[in-house]
Design a protein around this motif. Structure first.
Motif, PDB file in Angstrom:
ATOM      1  N   GLY A  48       7.044  -0.288  -7.503  1.00 54.13           N
ATOM      2  CA  GLY A  48       7.865  -0.545  -8.684  1.00 54.13           C
ATOM      3  C   GLY A  48       7.685  -1.962  -9.209  1.00 54.13           C
ATOM      4  N   THR A  49       7.594  -2.928  -8.310  1.00 56.37           N
ATOM      5  CA  THR A  49       7.390  -4.322  -8.709  1.00 56.37           C
ATOM      6  C   THR A  49       6.035  -4.494  -9.393  1.00 56.37           C
ATOM      7  N   LYS A  51       4.324  -2.135 -10.908  1.00 55.06           N
ATOM      8  CA  LYS A  51       4.334  -1.418 -12.185  1.00 55.06           C
ATOM      9  C   LYS A  51       5.003  -2.259 -13.272  1.00 55.06           C
ATOM     10  N   THR A  52       6.100  -2.937 -12.900  1.00 55.17           N
ATOM     11  CA  THR A  52       6.775  -3.811 -13.854  1.00 55.17           C
ATOM     12  C   THR A  52       5.857  -4.941 -14.296  1.00 55.17           C
ATOM     13  N   ALA A  53       5.140  -5.549 -13.348  1.00 57.19           N
ATOM     14  CA  ALA A  53       4.215  -6.628 -13.686  1.00 57.19           C
ATOM     15  C   ALA A  53       3.084  -6.122 -14.575  1.00 57.19           C
ATOM     16  N   ASP A  54       2.584  -4.916 -14.295  1.00 55.52           N
ATOM     17  CA  ASP A  54       1.521  -4.345 -15.130  1.00 55.52           C
ATOM     18  C   ASP A  54       2.006  -4.069 -16.549  1.00 55.52           C
ATOM     19  N   THR A  55       3.225  -3.558 -16.661  1.00 51.27           N
ATOM     20  CA  THR A  55       3.791  -3.288 -17.989  1.00 51.27           C
ATOM     21  C   THR A  55       3.951  -4.576 -18.792  1.00 51.27           C
ATOM     22  N   GLU A  77       6.383 -12.223  -8.300  1.00 50.01           N
ATOM     23  CA  GLU A  77       7.130 -11.326  -7.416  1.00 50.01           C
ATOM     24  C   GLU A  77       6.224 -10.251  -6.841  1.00 50.01           C
ATOM     25  N   ALA A  78       5.355  -9.677  -7.675  1.00 49.70           N
ATOM     26  CA  ALA A  78       4.443  -8.631  -7.206  1.00 49.70           C
ATOM     27  C   ALA A  78       3.460  -9.187  -6.176  1.00 49.70           C
ATOM     28  N   THR A  82       3.418  -7.983  -2.292  1.00 52.45           N
ATOM     29  CA  THR A  82       2.179  -7.443  -1.718  1.00 52.45           C
ATOM     30  C   THR A  82       1.811  -8.194  -0.449  1.00 52.45           C
ATOM     31  N   GLU A  83       1.911  -9.511  -0.500  1.00 52.22           N
ATOM     32  CA  GLU A  83       1.595 -10.320   0.674  1.00 52.22           C
ATOM     33  C   GLU A  83       2.535 -10.004   1.838  1.00 52.22           C
ATOM     34  N   MET A  84       3.823  -9.795   1.526  1.00 53.04           N
ATOM     35  CA  MET A  84       4.787  -9.482   2.568  1.00 53.04           C
ATOM     36  C   MET A  84       4.492  -8.131   3.217  1.00 53.04           C
ATOM     37  N   VAL A  85       4.205  -7.121   2.407  1.00 53.99           N
ATOM     38  CA  VAL A  85       3.930  -5.789   2.942  1.00 53.99           C
ATOM     39  C   VAL A  85       2.654  -5.796   3.777  1.00 53.99           C
TER      40      VAL A  85
END
Length: 104
Positions: A48-49, A51-55, A77-78, A82-85
């Motif tokens: 979701g994060t 997708k928001t950045a892409d939009t 944030e994205a 990503t780094e955290m996951v």
């Protein structure tokens, strides 16, 4: 020596307190799939994060975005999510490998 550890909460789901014995928003008596469900929800939050950045990136490229700061914040944030996951995944694999090396 063992210490009580609450569930790992994904970004944006809830606050985690570092104080021992504090509630983390995750029930203490989780089923066998507790970690798996938390990990799956963190992947959903990451998606979701991103997708928001892409939009917002598309809106910035077409000139429809009024404030570029919104895109920069969402992009940061994205990237952090990503780094955290990826870090959590690497630590989980490392822990699994360490468990597999234990003598039975």
């Amino acid at each position: 020596m063992s210490s009580p550890i609450g569930g790992i909460l994904p970004v944006g789901i809830g606050a985690v307190s570092g104080v021992a014995g504090a509630t983390t928003g995750v029930p203490q008596a989780q089923g066998a799939d507790g970690f798996a469900s938390i990990l799956a929800s963190s992947f959903d939050a990451l998606q979701g994060t991103q997708k928001t950045a892409d939009t917002l990136a598309t809106q910035a490229a077409t000139g429809d975005l009024k404030d570029v700061h919104d895109y920069m914040i969402a992009s940061s944030e994205a990237a952090l999510a990503t780094e955290m996951v990826v870090t959590i995944k690497n630590k989980a694999v490392e822990a699994f490998n360490e468990i597999m090396r234990m003598p039975v």
